[in-house]
Design an enzyme around this catalytic site. Structure first.
Site, PDB file in Angstrom:
ATOM      1  N   ASP A 159       0.860  -1.187   0.000  1.00 37.52           N
ATOM      2  CA  ASP A 159       0.000   0.000   0.000  1.00 37.52           C
ATOM      3  C   ASP A 159       0.893   1.233   0.000  1.00 37.52           C
ATOM      4  OD1 ASP A 159      -1.728  -2.121   0.581  1.00 37.52           O
ATOM      5  OD2 ASP A 159      -3.058  -0.870   1.784  1.00 37.52           O
ATOM      6  N   LYS A 223      -6.943   3.247  -3.472  1.00 35.45           N
ATOM      7  CA  LYS A 223      -7.370   3.241  -2.075  1.00 35.45           C
ATOM      8  C   LYS A 223      -7.595   4.666  -1.622  1.00 35.45           C
ATOM      9  CE  LYS A 223      -5.352   1.927   2.420  1.00 35.45           C
ATOM     10  NZ  LYS A 223      -4.306   1.156   3.097  1.00 35.45           N
ATOM     11  N   LYS A 259     -10.269   0.173  -2.653  1.00 37.53           N
ATOM     12  CA  LYS A 259     -10.222  -0.079  -1.215  1.00 37.53           C
ATOM     13  C   LYS A 259     -10.516   1.196  -0.436  1.00 37.53           C
ATOM     14  CE  LYS A 259      -7.048  -1.381   2.521  1.00 37.53           C
ATOM     15  NZ  LYS A 259      -5.710  -1.872   2.874  1.00 37.53           N
TER      16      LYS A 259
END
Lengths: 323, 301
Positions: A159, A223, A259
């Site tokens: 991430d 995300k 996400k």
């Protein structure tokens, strides 16, 4: 509110120079903020009950990236989290495992071992934040070293955070190059999630631009947030990103996951997000491979709701594990 | 225009009675209300008819409030409860009217009930920092240890308020629960819920943190059942449940070993209540500490 889909040919050109990238991103249709929020709110009013609710709760559990990103994280806490990810409800083995455990890079090894020890190797992934999370304020070399360390330790997913400073200053190509470089550092073994920190991008237009920028650069997931700022995932910004991945697939044939992270704490919220996914991106995204919740306290609420559906009695925090 | 004509032309302003959950006044999640009438059958108001989801929300609010309320000093809780009595005194007229209508009492008798209720708050307010001395203390043990017992609040207590005594009875069961640091989810008298819903307004303006007392009105059996089965409720007071309902609720409550206070006949709500209702929702914690004194062979410092 579909965006006009650029052709695949156009997309291969847009990243040729800073100018063309800027023209493309600024050429994306503007976001109707009122319409977007109204749409997100109206989808949030769907009533999901009984068997559909049970299905949604199990699906949501299987989509959770069980996260701990604190300065105070200890190996013990990460081990506990790993065990919980594999068997979220120790009293009910029919509860599905979560999708992944999300930790800082130095704890990837611990998480990996804990998951294997609990019998979840290969089933529950290990995600690691990297690139000087959460601020992203570090030289590129440092960020890449961060990523390589995480991947070397066995992270299945990385991430990364984008350089919001560069993005807001309009230096899109710098952001693009950075995402490319990180993607390269991930190699073929790790999927890349790109965090935009939507709470710092200040406008919906910027979120749409960032989404396209991330996807053009090769993100496997986009995300919303780090969970470290005041405004995290909201239904509206997630809806916007779902539209972007839908349109991106229509334009290029490449599917990218979404996400939302931070601020999703109740089952009710989670189910609302699943409705957004189904109604915007479609069923193709209703899968842990393509949609995740970045959350920690959400899992306990999902488990309590699950117990309520199973027993008919309201459950309480004494009946789920303490994180 | 005389004063009289002005009065007749004025539109009535009806009060919308609402639930009290987590320091806020929501309508019922179900959107339902039911008619409340006085003792002779005249309509008084529509009261919200709480659903099991309202009960669930109330438990969440009560749980959230428990840490702060049970952690507050006994002295502070006493001050807050005394403040409730002060606020109640200021709205005496309103409560006299509501109690008179709800229970079919004359104004004079209703006033006596309200006065007794205010006094009951004051009485329990005084107990907050004394109950520990009365039921806790140092225990003599055969060893070089200090052995200390202290009463601790049980947690979230569901209170099924008395059906007949809608105000004095209500306060007589709620005040002992919160005086010792528990938080309460109260199911008001089904027939006469208005004094309870108005009491919520008093609580909201008297420094009682939101969630410490939550008031639900509606069908007692409907609301009490999910509360009795709720895994995050630690105790239940069945004061207002009839025999059949009490049995059913006690069975449901057994599942997570709730403390259950069975309905007890109360002939006279005016009588001084004693401390039983407080101790019913206290748990005794006993700790052992070494005295620090060494054996006979050592130095005695």
């Amino acid at each position: 509110m579909p965006t006009t889909a650029p052709t695949a040919h156009a997309l291969s050109d847009v990243t040729a120079s800073d100018g063309s990238l800027r023209r493309f991103l600024h050429g994306l249709p503007g976001v109707d903020a009122v319409g977007l929020e109204a749409r997100a709110a109206s989808l949030g009013t769907r009533s999901i009950k009984t068997t559909a609710k049970a299905y949604a709760i199990d699906l949501a559990i299987s989509m959770v990236d069980l996260t701990t990103l604190e300065g105070a994280d200890t190996p013990g806490k990460v081990r506990a989290l790993g065990a919980k990810a594999v068997h979220p409800d120790p009293t009910d083995r029919s509860a599905p495992a979560t999708a992944a455990v999300c930790v800082y890079p130095d704890l990837v090894g611990v998480a990996k071992e804990a998951i294997a020890a609990a019998g979840g190797a290969g089933k529950v992934k290990v995600a690691s934040v990297a690139t000087a999370f959460p601020a992203g304020r570090a030289p590129l070399e440092v960020k890449l070293a961060d990523v390589r360390a995480a991947v070397a330790a066995g992270a299945d997913e990385v991430d990364m955070v984008i350089d919001r400073g560069a993005f807001l200053a309009g230096r899109y190509l710098k952001v693009y190059d950075e995402v490319r470089a990180v993607k390269e550092a991930c190699g073929t073994s790790a999927r890349l999630k790109v965090i935009f920190e939507t709470g710092e991008l200040s406008t919906y237009d910027n979120i749409r631009r960032a989404s396209w920028l991330g996807m053009l650069a090769g993100a496997d997931f986009i995300k919303t947030s780090t969970g470290k700022v005041a405004v995290n995932a909201t239904p509206a910004n997630t809806l916007l990103m779902l539209e972007a991945v839908r349109d991106f697939r229509a334009a290029t044939g490449v599917q990218v996951g979404v996400k939302p992270a931070g601020g999703i704490r109740t089952s009710k919220d989670a189910v609302k997000f699943l409705v957004l996914v189904n109604e915007t991106a479609g069923e193709g995204w209703l899968d842990p491979h393509w949609f995740r919740f970045g959350a920690s306290s959400l899992l306990n609420d999902l488990l309590m709701q699950r117990q309520k559906l199973a027993t008919g009695r309201y459950s309480g925090p004494d009946y789920v594990t303490v994180d | 225009m005389s004063d009289k004509t002005v009065k007749t032309e004025r539109l009535s302003v009806f009060k919308t009675y609402k639930l009290y959950i987590g320091g806020k006044f929501p309508r019922s999640e179900s959107g339902r209300v039911y008619e409340v009438s006085d003792s002779t059958g005249n309509w008084l108001a529509n009261a919200p008819q709480a659903s099991r989801k309202d009960a669930r929300d109330a438990v969440v609010a009560a749980r959230k409030a428990f840490g702060g309320w049970s952690g507050a000093t006994a002295y502070n809780r006493g001050q807050v409860l005394y403040r409730v009595a002060e606020m109640l005194e200021g709205r005496r007229e309103q409560f006299v009217n509501e109690v008179a209508a709800a229970e079919g009492l004359s104004k004079a008798k209703a006033a006596a009930v309200v006065d007794a209720t205010v006094d009951r708050w004051v009485w329990y307010a005084g107990w907050t920092d004394k109950i520990v001395q009365v039921v806790g203390g140092a225990n003599p043990v055969a060893g070089p240890f200090f052995n200390l017992s202290t009463p601790e609040p049980t947690g979230v207590v569901a209170v099924v308020a008395p059906q007949e005594s809608s105000f004095l009875g209500l306060v007589s069961v709620v005040a002992p629960v919160i005086a010792t640091g528990n938080t309460a989810v109260v199911v008001a008298s089904e027939k006469a819920p208005l004094p309870a819903l108005s009491l919520a307004e008093v609580l909201a303006t008297s420094d009682v943190p939101g969630g410490v007392v939550n008031v639900l009105s509606g069908r007692t059996a409907q609301i009490a059942a999910p509360l009795a089965a709720h895994q995050d409720v630690n105790a239940i007071d069945l004061a207002g449940a009839d025999e059949a309902l009490a049995k059913e609720l006690e069975i449901a409550a057994a599942d997570n070993l709730k403390r259950v206070l069975r309905p007890q006949p109360v002939d006279d709500w005016f009588a001084t209540p004693g401390i039983d209702r407080m101790t019913a929702f206290l748990e005794t914690k006993t700790v052992w500490h070494t005295t620090g004194a060494l054996g006979a062979a050592g130095s005695s410092y």
